[in-house]
Design an enzyme around this catalytic site. Sequence first.
Site, PDB file in Angstrom:
ATOM      1  CG  HIS A 156      -1.355  -1.149   1.414  1.00 50.38           C
ATOM      2  ND1 HIS A 156      -2.954  -1.475   1.045  1.00 50.38           N
ATOM      3  CD2 HIS A 156      -1.103  -2.484   2.628  1.00 50.38           C
ATOM      4  CE1 HIS A 156      -3.409  -2.561   1.214  1.00 50.38           C
ATOM      5  NE2 HIS A 156      -2.005  -2.865   2.016  1.00 50.38           N
ATOM      6  CB  SER A 277      13.552  21.526 -15.530  1.00 51.05           C
ATOM      7  OG  SER A 277      12.393  22.605 -16.196  1.00 51.05           O
ATOM      8  CE  LYS A 283      11.856  18.879 -11.335  1.00 48.70           C
ATOM      9  NZ  LYS A 283      10.979  18.774 -12.301  1.00 48.70           N
ATOM     10  CD  GLU A 290       9.607  11.090 -15.971  1.00 48.46           C
ATOM     11  OE1 GLU A 290       9.220  11.664 -14.918  1.00 48.46           O
ATOM     12  OE2 GLU A 290      10.332  11.774 -16.358  1.00 48.46           O
TER      13      GLU A 290
END
Length: 461
Positions: A156, A277, A283, A290
């Site tokens: 969970h 970024s 970043k 991804e």
Amino acid sequence: MKLWGGRFEGGPSEVFDRFGRSLHFDKTLIDVDLRGSAAHARGLARIGILSAAECAALVQALEAMREEAKDPSYFDNSAEEDVHTVVIRKLKERLGADLADKIHTGRSRNDQVSLDVRLWLREQIDEARQLLTGLMAELLALAERYPDALIPGYTHTRRAQPVLWTHYLLAYFEMFARDWERLGDARRRVNVMPLGSGALAGSGFPIDREAVAAELGFDSVTRNSMDVSGDRDFLLDFEHAANLIMLHLSRLAEDWILYTGEEFGFMDLGDGVTSGSSMMPQKRNPDSLELIRGKAGRVFGGYMGLLVTMKGLPMTYNRDMQEDKEPLFEVVSQLLQSLEMAAVVVQTAVLKPQVTHKAVEDSWAVATDLADALARAGMPFHQAHKVVGRLVLESVRAGKNAKDWTAAELTAFSEHFTPEMALLLDPAEGIKTRGLKGGTGPDAVATAFAEAKQRLAAMRG
Ligand code: ARG
């Protein structure tokens, strides 16, 4: 040029001609189409349809075309319907129509396309299996870099129990080991020789199918011509295996996208697999992972598309089935790229064991170890669960961690707590109680790791 123009008075409309063409994608099959045609020519020679000289001329031309077709401009100015038609046209240009026109004796594009895809896919499966074992080797190497590291295991998305980092990585090893087997199962069903099935009813020529199969490296020959003509199960088998690989890669990606983020801070990835970024100078984004996660969606789409294409088709071949190829090529391409990318990501991964240990310690992940210890000493488990639950509640109220408690303090919660049980407040002690096969006990994991290495060596042959 058409392979079927005789009974038509008019040609296809320009729109239909464009609509039905598959050359722009099935040209991927040119090399296997040429190899299959050479084997078919030899089959025809064995039954006297071609003379030895004709067969030699055809095979030589087909071999030469294999070389030429490596040049991407080979298909420029080809207005043909599909790759099979281009091959016939080019054979005619080389050898003249009388000889070239014999090559399609006893063969249909229906068994030909099945042969081509099987030959092509077999090689892609071998490539995928190699990349997969390469990735598995990287996972083992990563485990070896942190043999004692503990991380919180989650259910969970909540810290649940401490596990060895190696145990966590071996979980993915198991998934990929099953994937490797699944690809092997798919390969067995791909590697059956369909030529001789004709359009649907079987070839009218007594081709020695076993000899053609042996020449092309197939294990056996198909048993029913109608089945061959209408069958794309072998693609679905492969795509199922490919889907599960992508699913497993995507879950690994998801874990590590979280683990490398500031909120977890468990790991870092190398500069080489992250990007920045354009606006936010600080970043460092896990784009490689991804993209793997994103590509999984595309690959699932290809599989679903083929299932839906096939589900309502009456026996046997229907042109709908031409729609199998673009998604198949896409599935293969995304799968191979993702496997290659994942191996590089794993290579660069750096674990931060001090952070993961602290996450274990800050979370009462050892609670189950204490409850188990009470139960081993004879307390019914549900009662032990309650005792430890109270201890955790009190600890949370007092703002204490598990390691802040002493053996003496534990006895206030149950007289059955012993000093040995209090040792289990240390997660490194607790995991030792999980030494059964498959558990995260250090000895069990060491054995599993050694076995994984051996299994991988056997897979890599
Ligand atoms: N391009 C076709 C395919 O991929 C080849 C088979 C054509 N057969 C036919 N009966 N039109 O399915």
